[in-house]
Design a protein around this motif. Structure first.
Motif, PDB file in Angstrom:
ATOM      1  N   GLU A   1       0.818  -1.205   0.000  1.00  0.00           N
ATOM      2  CA  GLU A   1       0.000   0.000   0.000  1.00  0.00           C
ATOM      3  C   GLU A   1       0.858   1.264   0.000  1.00  0.00           C
ATOM      4  N   GLU A   2       1.805   1.324   0.935  1.00  0.00           N
ATOM      5  CA  GLU A   2       2.586   2.546   1.081  1.00  0.00           C
ATOM      6  C   GLU A   2       3.928   2.473   0.353  1.00  0.00           C
ATOM      7  N   LYS A   3       4.337   1.256  -0.001  1.00  0.00           N
ATOM      8  CA  LYS A   3       5.604   1.050  -0.731  1.00  0.00           C
ATOM      9  C   LYS A   3       6.780   1.798  -0.088  1.00  0.00           C
ATOM     10  N   LEU A   4       6.826   1.698   1.238  1.00  0.00           N
ATOM     11  CA  LEU A   4       7.879   2.393   1.977  1.00  0.00           C
ATOM     12  C   LEU A   4       9.142   1.549   2.122  1.00  0.00           C
ATOM     13  N   VAL A   5       9.012   0.230   1.945  1.00  0.00           N
ATOM     14  CA  VAL A   5      10.164  -0.638   2.206  1.00  0.00           C
ATOM     15  C   VAL A   5      10.336  -1.670   1.093  1.00  0.00           C
ATOM     16  N   ASP A   6      11.527  -2.250   1.076  1.00  0.00           N
ATOM     17  CA  ASP A   6      11.847  -3.289   0.098  1.00  0.00           C
ATOM     18  C   ASP A   6      11.795  -4.679   0.695  1.00  0.00           C
ATOM     19  N   VAL A   7      12.008  -4.774   2.012  1.00  0.00           N
ATOM     20  CA  VAL A   7      12.082  -6.078   2.655  1.00  0.00           C
ATOM     21  C   VAL A   7      11.455  -5.984   4.042  1.00  0.00           C
ATOM     22  N   VAL A   8      10.715  -7.034   4.416  1.00  0.00           N
ATOM     23  CA  VAL A   8      10.069  -7.122   5.720  1.00  0.00           C
ATOM     24  C   VAL A   8      10.445  -8.468   6.328  1.00  0.00           C
ATOM     25  N   VAL A   9      10.991  -8.441   7.547  1.00  0.00           N
ATOM     26  CA  VAL A   9      11.510  -9.663   8.165  1.00  0.00           C
ATOM     27  C   VAL A   9      11.059  -9.748   9.628  1.00  0.00           C
ATOM     28  N   GLY A  10      10.442 -10.869   9.978  1.00  0.00           N
ATOM     29  CA  GLY A  10       9.991 -11.076  11.344  1.00  0.00           C
ATOM     30  C   GLY A  10      11.111 -11.527  12.266  1.00  0.00           C
ATOM     31  N   PRO A  11      10.861 -11.555  13.582  1.00  0.00           N
ATOM     32  CA  PRO A  11      11.898 -11.830  14.573  1.00  0.00           C
ATOM     33  C   PRO A  11      12.552 -13.211  14.471  1.00  0.00           C
ATOM     34  N   ASP A  12      11.866 -14.166  13.843  1.00  0.00           N
ATOM     35  CA  ASP A  12      12.426 -15.520  13.758  1.00  0.00           C
ATOM     36  C   ASP A  12      13.071 -15.816  12.405  1.00  0.00           C
TER      37      ASP A  12
ATOM     38  N   LEU B   1       7.676 -15.682   8.947  1.00  0.00           N
ATOM     39  CA  LEU B   1       7.290 -16.958   9.551  1.00  0.00           C
ATOM     40  C   LEU B   1       7.822 -17.049  10.979  1.00  0.00           C
ATOM     41  N   LEU B   2       6.972 -17.495  11.893  1.00  0.00           N
ATOM     42  CA  LEU B   2       7.387 -17.719  13.272  1.00  0.00           C
ATOM     43  C   LEU B   2       7.890 -19.144  13.425  1.00  0.00           C
ATOM     44  N   SER B   3       8.772 -19.346  14.384  1.00  0.00           N
ATOM     45  CA  SER B   3       9.414 -20.643  14.580  1.00  0.00           C
ATOM     46  C   SER B   3       9.133 -21.164  15.979  1.00  0.00           C
ATOM     47  N   ARG B   4       9.094 -22.485  16.111  1.00  0.00           N
ATOM     48  CA  ARG B   4       8.975 -23.106  17.435  1.00  0.00           C
ATOM     49  C   ARG B   4      10.332 -23.474  18.005  1.00  0.00           C
TER      50      ARG B   4
ATOM     51  N   PHE C   1      -3.849  -7.361  26.602  1.00  0.00           N
ATOM     52  CA  PHE C   1      -3.451  -6.090  25.996  1.00  0.00           C
ATOM     53  C   PHE C   1      -2.217  -6.211  25.108  1.00  0.00           C
ATOM     54  N   CYS C   2      -1.594  -7.385  25.051  1.00  0.00           N
ATOM     55  CA  CYS C   2      -0.243  -7.503  24.511  1.00  0.00           C
ATOM     56  C   CYS C   2      -0.201  -8.224  23.162  1.00  0.00           C
ATOM     57  N   VAL C   3       0.643  -7.694  22.256  1.00  0.00           N
ATOM     58  CA  VAL C   3       0.790  -8.291  20.922  1.00  0.00           C
ATOM     59  C   VAL C   3       1.955  -9.272  20.837  1.00  0.00           C
ATOM     60  N   VAL C   4       2.783  -9.347  21.869  1.00  0.00           N
ATOM     61  CA  VAL C   4       4.023 -10.124  21.783  1.00  0.00           C
ATOM     62  C   VAL C   4       3.800 -11.583  21.387  1.00  0.00           C
ATOM     63  N   PRO C   5       2.816 -12.312  21.961  1.00  0.00           N
ATOM     64  CA  PRO C   5       2.642 -13.706  21.536  1.00  0.00           C
ATOM     65  C   PRO C   5       2.352 -13.855  20.051  1.00  0.00           C
ATOM     66  N   PHE C   6       1.776 -12.822  19.441  1.00  0.00           N
ATOM     67  CA  PHE C   6       1.429 -12.885  18.023  1.00  0.00           C
ATOM     68  C   PHE C   6       2.597 -12.444  17.137  1.00  0.00           C
ATOM     69  N   THR C   7       3.473 -11.587  17.665  1.00  0.00           N
ATOM     70  CA  THR C   7       4.573 -11.078  16.847  1.00  0.00           C
ATOM     71  C   THR C   7       5.876 -11.824  17.083  1.00  0.00           C
ATOM     72  N   ARG C   8       6.024 -12.455  18.255  1.00  0.00           N
ATOM     73  CA  ARG C   8       7.270 -13.162  18.574  1.00  0.00           C
ATOM     74  C   ARG C   8       7.072 -14.670  18.745  1.00  0.00           C
ATOM     75  N   GLY C   9       5.840 -15.121  18.700  1.00  0.00           N
ATOM     76  CA  GLY C   9       5.607 -16.555  18.700  1.00  0.00           C
ATOM     77  C   GLY C   9       5.649 -17.198  20.078  1.00  0.00           C
ATOM     78  N   ARG C  10       5.652 -18.526  20.064  1.00  0.00           N
ATOM     79  CA  ARG C  10       5.627 -19.302  21.291  1.00  0.00           C
ATOM     80  C   ARG C  10       6.976 -19.262  22.001  1.00  0.00           C
ATOM     81  N   GLU C  11       6.912 -19.528  23.287  1.00  0.00           N
ATOM     82  CA  GLU C  11       8.106 -19.461  24.128  1.00  0.00           C
ATOM     83  C   GLU C  11       9.032 -20.652  23.883  1.00  0.00           C
ATOM     84  N   ARG C  12      10.336 -20.367  23.780  1.00  0.00           N
ATOM     85  CA  ARG C  12      11.337 -21.436  23.729  1.00  0.00           C
ATOM     86  C   ARG C  12      12.612 -20.925  24.388  1.00  0.00           C
TER      87      ARG C  12
END
Length: 476
Positions: free
Chosen positions: A122-133, A155-158, A191-202
């Motif tokens: 939509e905004e074409k602000l970036v070339d690459v998007v990478v999640g924490p895992d 993609l999130l990892s276990r 109230f927290c987004v962390v489980p959805f953005t950083r995945g399950r605990e390991r």
């Protein structure tokens, strides 16, 4: 320390242009990397992992994004204004990109998964998007962009813990460092987004953690902070085919002692604890070891049991008070800090008063304080109306801030007239004639430079006076 969205020193404040000194002899590819980090300590630790991965591919770093070939912004999704900051910053990078064709701009971290389509399409602000895992995939993603495509991996990892990667220390003072001991979170605070953005605990292999701490000590570092979304739930068990299979499971209390055993001169801190999980075993480990600092960050969020239930914090007011009482019994001089959210969904004035009374009961040394900000995708956003008017949220936040300011001053005043063992971290921000460093309770101490001592040394400082945030004294 008082941190609030009303202050200039915000919890998601960025460190502009983290530079790194490269001592490696790896062959350089001529490309320069710039990383800017927002949010929690975990994000800053992740940026050090990213720098290490790309250093291995021949990148060098620069403190000026206008000179960079690859610009990354490591993002935070905790509050709405953090996202607006990132978007504004990306527009600045976009202007620099027009002047430097071929520059790659990417978004890393917690905001990546949720806003990938907006940033890329939509905004074409970036070339690459990478999640924490997905940081190991960065070299491949950069190649895709070089070939003319936009690239994404969220993609999130276990399993991913980056245990085998030696972080490149960014913006370092050479004295203190973070060590990530676990990733993700299994708590579903509403109230927290962390489980959805950083995945399950390991949990990470404890022997790799100890090795990292030992390597840091040999390199001159004298303090490490063990990081996790909920360090108290750290638990590692060897696999059947693991060389350490004859070892028993390692709890957080045991890990603390393993790191403390690296050397008596290596201070050990940790963050963050969860009130439902912090055990007496952890407290006794702290009490037994002089080099495990007497400081615990124990977020309360609210002092009211009904609100805590709506937040899905899985403890109530009485449980939290019992944990505070136990900390003070086992570690009498322990400093305690907290997080507070004002104006959560349906919070009444009486329930807000319960938070203020909890603050009076504990008398926290420091606090991170925020007005509630609804985050899309969270349980609270799905289940509850964000029905507290902004002016009420902010008025309640002001009351919390004022109370914490008084408590912070009181706690520091109690330390005046005492001698403190301080690790010299560097020069004071205000004067190169003064050193600064923290004591065991995490209080910042400022004192005149003494030619006999250097950064990285421990000194005994008599605290003679204080401000609301700092002890002031002299070496004795």
């Amino acid at each position: 320390m008082i941190e609030t969205e009303m202050s200039l020193k915000e919890h998601d404040e960025s460190r502009q242009g983290e530079a790194v000194m490269l001592s490696d002899n790896k062959e350089q590819n001529g490309r320069k990397l710039y990383i800017e980090s927002y949010g929690c300590q975990m994000n800053f630790a992740d940026s050090e992992i990213v720098a290490s991965i790309l250093l291995d591919k021949g990148f060098s770093t620069t403190p000026d994004y206008k000179e960079a070939d690859v610009v990354f912004i490591n993002t935070c999704s905790i509050r709405e204004n953090a996202e607006q900051r990132v978007r504004n910053r990306l527009k600045e990078f976009e202007s620099a990109k027009l002047k430097k064709p071929g520059m790659i701009v990417g978004v890393l971290g917690c905001m990546a998964e949720r806003l990938k389509s907006k940033f890329l399409e939509e905004e074409k602000l970036v070339d690459v998007v990478v999640g924490p895992d997905a940081y190991r995939d960065l070299p491949n993603l950069i190649e895709k962009v070089d070939d003319g495509s936009r690239a994404v991996n969220v993609l999130l990892s276990r399993e991913e813990t980056y245990a085998d990667i030696n972080p490149v220390r960014l913006n370092t003072n050479g004295v203190t460092a973070f060590i990530s001991i676990m990733r993700g979170c299994d708590n579903m605070c509403s109230f927290c987004v962390v489980p959805f953005t950083r995945g399950r605990e390991r949990s990470r292999d404890p022997y790799s953690i100890v090795k990292e701490a030992r390597d840091l000590f040999k390199a001159g570092y004298r303090e490490v902070t063990l990081l996790g979304q909920n360090v108290d739930s750290y638990k590692w068990s060897p696999q059947e085919d693991d060389a350490a299979a004859n070892h028993t499971a390692i709890t957080f209390a045991k890990l603390l002692e393993m790191v403390a055993a690296v050397d008596p001169l290596l201070r050990v801190r940790f963050s963050t604890s969860h009130p439902k999980d912090i055990t007496d075993e952890v407290l006794y480990s702290i009490a037994r070891h002089e080099n495990i600092c007497n400081y615990i960050h124990l977020p309360v969020q609210s002092g009211n049991s009904r609100i805590l239930e709506l937040m899905n914090r899985t403890y109530d007011r009485a449980w939290y008070i019992e944990r505070i009482d136990t900390i003070k019994r086992i570690i009498p001089d322990c400093a305690i800090s907290t997080d507070v959210i004002t104006g959560f969904c349906s919070e009444t004035e009486e329930e807000h008063q319960d938070t203020l009374s909890m603050m009076d009961y504990v008398q926290y040394d420091y606090a991170y304080m925020f007005a509630y900000s609804e985050r899309p995708g969270t349980l609270a956003a799905k289940r509850y109306a964000d029905d507290i008017p902004e002016e009420i949220k902010k008025r309640r936040l002001t009351e919390v801030v004022e109370k914490q300011r008084a408590h912070s001053l009181f706690r520091l005043q109690q330390q005046v007239g005492k001698i403190h063992k301080v690790l010299i971290e560097g020069f004071s921000k205000r004067s190169d004639k003064d050193y600064c460093g923290r004591n065991d309770q995490n209080a910042m101490v400022v004192f005149p430079v003494d030619a006999r001592y250097k950064v990285g040394d421990y000194v005994n400082v008599m605290a003679e006076t204080c401000t609301s945030a700092t002890l002031i004294g002299k070496i004795v």
